[in-house]
Enzyme design. Structure first.
Site, PDB file in Angstrom:
ATOM      1  N   LYS A 207     -90.753 -18.606  18.965  1.00  0.00           N
ATOM      2  CA  LYS A 207     -90.136 -17.913  20.089  1.00  0.00           C
ATOM      3  C   LYS A 207     -88.771 -18.516  20.405  1.00  0.00           C
ATOM      4  CE  LYS A 207     -94.567 -17.170  22.512  1.00  0.00           C
ATOM      5  NZ  LYS A 207     -94.611 -15.706  22.617  1.00  0.00           N
ATOM      6  N   ARG A 281    -105.003 -12.808  19.532  1.00  0.00           N
ATOM      7  CA  ARG A 281    -106.059 -11.944  19.006  1.00  0.00           C
ATOM      8  C   ARG A 281    -106.880 -12.654  17.933  1.00  0.00           C
ATOM      9  NH1 ARG A 281    -101.624  -7.641  17.348  1.00  0.00           N
ATOM     10  NH2 ARG A 281    -100.750  -8.664  19.184  1.00  0.00           N
TER      11      ARG A 281
END
Length: 427
Positions: A207, A281
């Site tokens: 990020k 996830r």
């Protein structure tokens, strides 16, 4: 401690000298909040934020009109991550005061835990904090198991182990059983699964700083479902519920997972990693497999899962996904009862097929051809829920945390969602 500033409520408009839209006024006796009957809780919360901004750290809620909901609205706006505040609460009957006290204890725990620096809150610390909270409300009915590090790999929790192995702090799975029945063979009514990424750098799909600086909050789903279970217990939950927290750091190292890796899950699914920043996830999948094995009536997972949900809803609503229309309606009804903001977003059968991989059954992220990122993420999770069309709710926690203060919230965690999930569990 200074003398308390008295805060009273009025249904009359403020004196014209304060302006046509004044929500509060100040006089020799204290501060008056002027309710207009349109959104009184919101008005009180926004006024409380302004009062805190004035540097007033000791208040007394006094006079007519203060009930549990209005007192709670004041606290939601008044509480902030820095400094201490003292509130002298209005007179409430025993039942209502207990409700308020439980909110203050449990939802403040959620907010404070999410706000904690990642240096202080690693995967194991998060799991232990959850245990401590639940033991504080129902220790006689709580049992738990913590599995971590290489034990996860040996027991085939490959998503959680793969994501967390790049950190010096071992990944952890907390499996907690709340069983008030006294019967070890009692059926499990519900399973709660929480994403507990205690810091998310994005891994090798790293990020930018502007997107990483709030990633201590990426365990917000785990904190939310933990708080929801604790709060439901205080409201009399008498059914067996299991909690699974999937806790890890997502960091870069020589041992971190990489793009192109393939994860082999216990339910037979194989997943190609094409974005290490779509890690939530991957860890939730392990928890959902365990939850499905319990054959519960209800599975709820909660996660700060996608930026797409925030793009759609901002930080004002939690995003809800489900194939079960009746169950989704029940949760939205619970949210309305608790005055918490949820919004249902699309989840269709075709979203399950929008994660193509050339080398595995699934990709962990959708391609540019399938831009509905929050829906495809929910579709991914459905592959790990045995009966995904019934009894499963996925909450993408877009309202969990605010990077900057706004008129009704300080910067940091909100605690939203705890009451709604607890309401559904006890309905």
């Amino acid at each position: 401690m200074t003398e308390a500033m008295k805060i009273t409520l009025s249904t009359q408009p403020a004196d014209a000298r304060w302006g046509d839209k004044a929500t509060y006024s100040i006089n020799n006796d204290g501060i008056t909040l002027h309710l207009n009957g349109k959104d009184d809780s919101g008005l009180i919360q926004r006024a409380a934020r302004k009062i805190d901004g004035l540097g007033i750290k000791h208040v007394q809620l006094t006079g007519a009109g203060w009930d549990v909901e209005r007192s709670w609205a004041f606290w939601q706006g008044y509480k902030g991550p820095k400094g201490s505040r003292k509130v002298e609460w209005p007179d409430l009957d025993d039942e209502k005061r207990k409700e308020l006290d439980n909110r203050l204890t449990i939802i403040d725990w959620v907010r404070d835990t999410i706000n904690a620096p990642a240096e202080e809150l690693g995967p194991e610390q998060l799991a232990q904090r959850a245990v401590d909270l639940l033991c504080s409300v129902a220790c006689d009915h709580v049992s738990y198991r913590i599995t971590k590090g290489e034990d996860l790999r040996e027991q085939n929790y490959m998503g959680l182990h793969t994501v967390g192995r790049g950190s010096d702090r071992a990944p952890v799975l907390l499996a907690l059983d709340y069983n008030p029945t006294g019967d070890k063979d009692a059926p499990v009514y519900a399973c709660l699964v929480g994403k507990g990424i205690t810091f998310d750098s994005g891994g090798y799909s790293i990020k930018q700083s502007a997107f990483m600086d709030s990633m201590k909050s990426d365990m917000g789903g785990a904190a939310t479902v933990t708080g929801a279970l604790a709060f439901a217990i205080t409201r009399g939950l008498n059914k067996r519920v299991k909690l699974y927290l999937c806790c890890a750091d997502n960091l870069i190292s020589g041992n971190a997972f990489k793009l192109g890796d393939i994860i082999h899950y216990r339910n037979g699914k194989n997943v190609e990693v094409m974005n290490t920043d779509a890690e939530g996830r991957l860890v939730l999948a392990d928890g959902l497999i365990d939850a499905s094995a319990q054959k519960p009536e209800l599975i709820i997972d909660a996660a700060t899962l996608t930026g797409a949900a925030k793009t759609a809803l901002g930080n004002d609503y939690h995003a809800l996904f489900s194939f079960d229309d009746a169950l989704a309606g029940r949760l939205l009804a619970s949210a309305a009862e608790e005055n918490e903001p949820f919004w249902r977003l699309p989840l269709a059968e075709f979203h399950r097929n929008q994660l193509p991989s050339n080398f595995a059954e699934l990709n962990n992220t959708g391609s540019a051809a399938y831009p509905a990122g929050a829906s495809t993420a929910a579709g991914f999770l459905s592959h790990f829920v045995e009966n995904y069309q019934q009894g499963w709710l996925h909450i993408d926690c877009s309202a969990t945390y605010r990077k900057a203060p706004v008129e009704q919230w300080s910067a940091g965690a909100t605690g939203l969602g705890v009451r709604t999930i607890a309401n559904l569990l006890t309905a």
